[in-house]
Design a protein around this motif. Structure first.
Motif, PDB file in Angstrom:
ATOM      1  N   ARG A 213       0.814  -1.222   0.000  1.00 42.09           N
ATOM      2  CA  ARG A 213       0.000   0.000   0.000  1.00 42.09           C
ATOM      3  C   ARG A 213       0.852   1.279   0.000  1.00 42.09           C
ATOM      4  O   ARG A 213       0.313   2.380  -0.033  1.00 42.09           O
ATOM      5  N   ASP A 219      -2.902   6.294  -8.264  1.00 41.60           N
ATOM      6  CA  ASP A 219      -3.994   5.694  -7.494  1.00 41.60           C
ATOM      7  C   ASP A 219      -4.625   6.798  -6.639  1.00 41.60           C
ATOM      8  O   ASP A 219      -3.939   7.719  -6.187  1.00 41.60           O
ATOM      9  N   ALA A 220      -5.929   6.664  -6.405  1.00 45.00           N
ATOM     10  CA  ALA A 220      -6.627   7.654  -5.576  1.00 45.00           C
ATOM     11  C   ALA A 220      -6.059   7.669  -4.158  1.00 45.00           C
ATOM     12  O   ALA A 220      -6.222   8.637  -3.415  1.00 45.00           O
ATOM     13  N   ASP A 221      -5.373   6.583  -3.800  1.00 42.02           N
ATOM     14  CA  ASP A 221      -4.843   6.442  -2.452  1.00 42.02           C
ATOM     15  C   ASP A 221      -3.322   6.687  -2.406  1.00 42.02           C
ATOM     16  O   ASP A 221      -2.640   6.225  -1.488  1.00 42.02           O
ATOM     17  N   HIS A 359      -0.351  -3.198  -7.591  1.00 41.53           N
ATOM     18  CA  HIS A 359      -0.915  -2.654  -6.346  1.00 41.53           C
ATOM     19  C   HIS A 359      -1.878  -1.501  -6.557  1.00 41.53           C
ATOM     20  O   HIS A 359      -2.447  -0.984  -5.607  1.00 41.53           O
ATOM     21  N   ILE A 360      -2.064  -1.059  -7.815  1.00 42.76           N
ATOM     22  CA  ILE A 360      -2.929   0.103  -8.046  1.00 42.76           C
ATOM     23  C   ILE A 360      -4.373  -0.382  -8.151  1.00 42.76           C
ATOM     24  O   ILE A 360      -4.778  -0.961  -9.156  1.00 42.76           O
ATOM     25  N   GLY A 361      -5.134  -0.180  -7.084  1.00 42.83           N
ATOM     26  CA  GLY A 361      -6.498  -0.710  -7.037  1.00 42.83           C
ATOM     27  C   GLY A 361      -7.549   0.303  -7.430  1.00 42.83           C
ATOM     28  O   GLY A 361      -8.614  -0.061  -7.919  1.00 42.83           O
ATOM     29  N   ARG A 362      -7.263   1.583  -7.214  1.00 41.59           N
ATOM     30  CA  ARG A 362      -8.255   2.624  -7.514  1.00 41.59           C
ATOM     31  C   ARG A 362      -7.632   3.695  -8.395  1.00 41.59           C
ATOM     32  O   ARG A 362      -7.241   4.757  -7.904  1.00 41.59           O
ATOM     33  N   PRO A 363      -7.560   3.438  -9.692  1.00 41.64           N
ATOM     34  CA  PRO A 363      -6.934   4.407 -10.601  1.00 41.64           C
ATOM     35  C   PRO A 363      -7.595   5.778 -10.483  1.00 41.64           C
ATOM     36  O   PRO A 363      -8.822   5.874 -10.485  1.00 41.64           O
ATOM     37  N   ALA A 364      -6.787   6.811 -10.352  1.00 42.82           N
ATOM     38  CA  ALA A 364      -7.317   8.156 -10.120  1.00 42.82           C
ATOM     39  C   ALA A 364      -7.519   8.931 -11.413  1.00 42.82           C
ATOM     40  O   ALA A 364      -8.127   9.997 -11.401  1.00 42.82           O
ATOM     41  N   PRO A 366      -8.957   8.426 -15.062  1.00 44.25           N
ATOM     42  CA  PRO A 366      -9.636   7.541 -16.017  1.00 44.25           C
ATOM     43  C   PRO A 366      -9.101   7.690 -17.450  1.00 44.25           C
ATOM     44  O   PRO A 366      -9.208   6.758 -18.239  1.00 44.25           O
ATOM     45  N   ARG A 372      -2.194  -2.682 -15.811  1.00 38.91           N
ATOM     46  CA  ARG A 372      -2.184  -3.069 -14.396  1.00 38.91           C
ATOM     47  C   ARG A 372      -2.158  -4.577 -14.209  1.00 38.91           C
ATOM     48  O   ARG A 372      -2.816  -5.316 -14.940  1.00 38.91           O
TER      49      ARG A 372
END
Lengths: 401, 84, 427
Positions: A213, A219-221, A359-364, A366, A372
């Motif tokens: 993480r 990623d959004a995170d 590890h990129i789960g929430r691409p920020a 689009p 991935r």
């Protein structure tokens, strides 16, 4: 313009020792990031790193050990692999026909910490004779040149994380100028308490403890980058020069390059990344539609990721080109990261496959066609590698098959 | 003060300048350091270590003039005798 | 488009800025050199008593008087302070500010030791003077990262000149000052920029630097005669005197300079670097690699050995260097080596590591500008093995049409650069 091609690659990376192991791990999405083990990170602001641990005695002559920092030992290993891969032995080549250009960031900082400690805690008489060069920025160039009998041009460039591409471009120029063979790129890294403190002061290092993480570019995170160590060194020649010594195979051309600098914050002028890309493409004589894959700088700092994503969107159009960041598996290797991306890009061209970002789960973003988790097969004729350095450095390198 | 022996020197070289697969104990007394693979920097480090550990100061020229283990042993032992 | 040198684009020097030992500024620097005065003295910035060599050439640098703000003085390492002050003088001298297109302007900064004084000082704080390996995060200053990476200096310089072209640091130890100018010239020749702010800075008179040169007995222990401690080519020499300083230049594409009516000091006609692939610190006596660098630099300048009007030597005042480069001059220049004046300004300003060959480049350009060859100070007893004309003690007034400047450094790097008067026409 004289073609300059890559005929040999040497790699040491947190997820692979040598080109074959690195490439296998990278295509398989195996990460080399983990909890920092080199020292106890309690009390520091960061805890995850991309380490390359090895037994130096198994790979290097004993005499070199007291005079080398960890990152120089890694560089010597990568240099040996690159020259062997190219089938080149500079000692058998004409005088002055082989040279070295490496990039550095902070030099042999761990060696420096050891000597500063000796100085302050015991006194000047305890400082090693090797401190006069073991920490300094061009140490890898000098040690490689000595070990392999390379008496041509030798240099070292520093532009934080962008310098590795600048070193390859400088080496390309030396080849065009008439030096038969150049070894270039960077192997870098610095994982000691003193460097860790300095690194964390950059404000770009992730504080997270979970290796999966901690480094999430695009990623959004996203929470920053993860420092790692390693890199790549490449052998550059002209195709004719390589053929003359019996080497007819190459990985691809260093076709275009440019470096720009961001204006002072608040100047109202646009940042320089876009211009670096445009100029590098022009240097290569190709347009954006000719680019088949982009190896992004992928800093992991949200604001910088957004800036990079916007530039890629503007140059290539929404989802106009596949983008990847295999450095999600290695961390950011200071000067070594961009040459490692160049190595990965050349292997992509060879194998017709784009390595994934992990590890990129929430691409920020689009509009970014991010590759991935799984490698993506593709017909690849060219690749663009981007690198940015802290303080405003932008470099872009174009490779063609 | 105890005599500085070849074993001591080999240990000091190893600590200060690194082990070498090629350096055995036999017959190296008169082999030039250069042929043993130890350059001036290796010798500076070795001498600095010896000076610290034995509490002596050797002349600046020692690195240049003591080109073999035998000559260096003589120089160190002379230094020890003088420091007496 | 980045091309490769076809000889069309030529590079000239249009601005010079200097922070040198003694009084700050180009004028004071040149007065010191032409008067044959020395700026070496007992180290004053820390207690040198535990060290073997306690002599250095220090800059009388008052950052406030030099125009730096309180914030800059507190945050910037002395190396960066020197670089910015020298750069401001170079920019003022050239008149290029405001005329240059940011996109066509770049920066290349050279340094051997980066921000070493600050790193040394801050390490002592966070490690409780070396007692703790696990250094203390709570006590580090916020701008440690700018000391960690010397490229932070290039950032400050780029903001100063508003450069948005190629920017970076070239670091090749004691040849950095030549190599950085050479790299900047390449960028102009290759059409990546029209204007480059380039030069080198080193402020490394710090305990760790003094200690590491003590360990290899490379620096002079002539502590009782600090003013005459640096004695290149003299039989009584016994090592170099550490120095500090910076020299920055405005390098410009020749037509760009002519179009705006800039004063041109000199043209940079050629350069080359070679590695000796022998030792990180040692030099072979034959001087082969430096000779090769000189030959290539002259070849690229389209000059013959006889065209060299003055040789600005590395002249560090170690026995190994002085003999090595004397051999290199003979090998590359032939008989002309005995006729051309050769001098080492390190006799006066010491050896400021990466910065010094930028200071020597400044001296070379000023030699052309003012028709004066600076001397080698402290040269009273010539070393019989160094048998060239080293311009002992007294400057020589003579027309200087071209200068060859050389440097030799740790890592095995050997570099040569050639300057010519603006009227020089390529052969």
């Amino acid at each position: 313009m004289t073609d300059v091609v890559v005929t040999g690659i040497g790699v040491v990376a947190p997820n692979g020792w040598g080109v074959a192991e690195y490439w296998d791990a990278t295509l398989a999405g195996r990460s080399g990031l983990g909890p920092l083990t080199r020292f106890d990170s309690t009390g520091y602001r960061a805890h995850v790193a991309g380490e390359v641990n090895f037994t130096p005695e198994e790979h290097l002559p004993g005499r070199l050990l007291p005079q080398t920092d960890h990152m120089t030992r890694l560089a010597l290993v990568a240099a040996e692999e690159a020259l062997a891969d190219a089938g080149a032995d500079p000692t058998t080549m004409p005088d002055f026909s082989a040279g070295v250009v490496t990039a550095a960031s902070a030099g042999g900082f761990e060696f420096g910490q050891k000597e500063l400690q000796a100085l302050w805690s015991k006194g000047p008489a305890y400082v090693s004779a090797y401190q006069s060069f073991a920490w300094f920025y061009p140490v890898n160039t000098g040690q490689i040149s000595i070990r392999h009998g390379m008496r041509g041009p030798g240099s070292a460039l520093v532009a934080e994380q962008a310098g590795g591409l600048d070193a390859l471009a400088k080496a390309r120029r030396h080849v065009r100028e008439g030096t038969a063979l150049m070894l270039a790129g960077a192997v870098d890294g610095s994982l000691c308490p003193w460097s860790w403190l300095c690194l964390s002061r950059s404000g770009t290092v992730s504080p997270r403890r979970d290796p999966q993480r901690a480094f999430l570019p695009f990623d959004a995170d996203a929470s920053g980058g993860v420092p790692g160590e390693g890199g790549a060194l490449l052998v550059l020649e002209t195709p004719d020069g390589a053929a003359e010594r019996g080497q007819h195979r190459h990985y691809g051309r260093i076709a275009g390059y440019a470096a720009t600098f961001d204006p002072r914050p608040g100047s109202g002028r646009p940042p320089g990344l876009r211009r670096a890309i445009d100029t590098a493409l022009a240097d290569a004589g190709i347009g954006p539609s000719d680019v088949d894959v982009v190896f992004a700088d992928a800093s992991g700092v949200a604001e910088q990721d957004r800036a990079e994503a916007e530039v890629l969107g503007a140059v290539f159009g929404p989802r106009g080109v596949p983008v990847t960041a295999p450095k999600t598996m290695t961390g950011r290797l200071l000067a070594g990261g961009a040459p490692l991306d160049v190595a990965a890009a050349l292997l992509s061209l060879r194998d017709g496959v784009i390595p994934p970002s992990v590890h990129i789960g929430r691409p920020a973003h689009p509009d970014l066609d991010l590759v991935r988790d799984r490698p993506r097969p593709a017909r690849l004729g060219s690749a663009l590698v981007l690198a940015r350095g802290h303080g405003g450095f932008n470099s872009a390198l174009v490779l063609t098959s | 003060m105890a005599e500085f022996t070849l074993d001591d020197l080999i240990a000091a070289l190893k600590e200060a300048a690194g082990a070498d697969e090629g350096v055995a104990h036999d017959d190296i007394l008169d082999v030039p350091f250069a042929d043993l693979g130890y350059d001036s920097l290796a010798l500076f480090n070795t001498l600095n270590t010896i000076e610290r550990e034995r509490g002596i100061t050797l002349p600046d020229e020692t690195v240049v003039e003591a080109t073999t283990p035998r000559m260096l042993l003589d120089a160190v032992n002379l230094g020890l005798a003088t420091a007496g | 488009m980045v091309g490769v040198d076809d000889g069309r684009r030529r590079v000239v020097v249009t601005g010079i800025g200097v922070v040198a030992p003694g009084e700050v500024g180009t004028k004071a620097f040149w007065e010191l050199l032409t008067a044959g005065r020395t700026a070496t003295r007992t180290i004053s910035t820390f207690d040198p008593s535990p060290f073997r060599s306690r002599v250095a050439a220090e800059c009388d640098f008052d950052p406030q008087a030099a125009g730096l703000t309180q914030r800059q003085i507190r945050q910037w390492d002395r190396t960066a302070q020197f670089a910015v002050v020298a750069a401001r003088e170079a920019l003022d001298d050239s008149g290029v500010s405001g005329v240059n297109d940011p996109i066509r302007t770049g920066v290349m900064a050279g340094t051997a030791c980066g921000m070493t004084i600050s790193l040394d000082r801050e390490f002592a704080v966070v490690s409780d003077e070396g007692r703790k390996r696990l250094v203390d995060d709570a006590h580090g200053v916020p701008y440690l990262y700018d000391y960690f990476v010397p490229s932070s200096m290039a950032t400050e310089l780029a903001w100063l000149v508003e450069a948005e072209g190629p920017v970076g640091v070239v670091s090749t130890g004691c040849t950095s000052g030549i190599d950085v100018i050479a790299h900047a010239c390449d960028l102009i020749r290759d059409d990546a920029a029209d204007v480059m702010l380039a030069g080198a800075s080193d402020a490394a008179i710090s305990p760790i630097t003094v200690a590491c040169f003590d360990a290899i007995k490379a620096t002079t222990p002539r502590n009782d005669e600090p003013e005459s401690a640096s004695r290149p080519f003299d039989l009584t020499r016994n090592g170099f005197a550490l120095g500090e300083g910076a020299a920055m230049f405005v390098l410009e594409e020749r037509e760009h300079a002519i179009r705006r009516g800039a004063h041109i000091y000199a043209e940079v006609t050629g350069y080359a670097g070679r590695c000796n692939s022998y030792s990180m610190t040692g030099l072979r006596v034959d001087g082969n690699e430096m000779a090769e660098a000189i030959r290539v630099a002259l070849d690229r300048s389209r000059m013959n050995p006889e065209d060299v009007g003055y040789v600005n030597a590395h002249g560090s005042a170690t026995k190994q260097n002085d003999r090595h480069e004397t051999a290199a001059f003979k090998k590359s220049l032939g008989d002309h080596a005995y006729r051309v004046p050769v001098s080492s300004i390190k006799s006066m300003i010491g050896h400021s590591l990466g910065a010094v060959c930028a200071l020597e480049f400044a001296a070379s350009a000023l030699a052309i500008e003012h028709s004066v060859v600076p001397p080698t100070a402290n040269l009273h007893v010539p070393d019989p093995e160094c048998d060239l004309d080293y311009v002992p003690l007294v400057a020589r007034e003579q027309r200087v049409r071209t200068v060859l400047s050389v440097a030799s450094g740790f890592g095995g790097f050997q570099s040569a650069i050639v300057l010519a008067e603006p009227e020089w026409s390529r052969g």
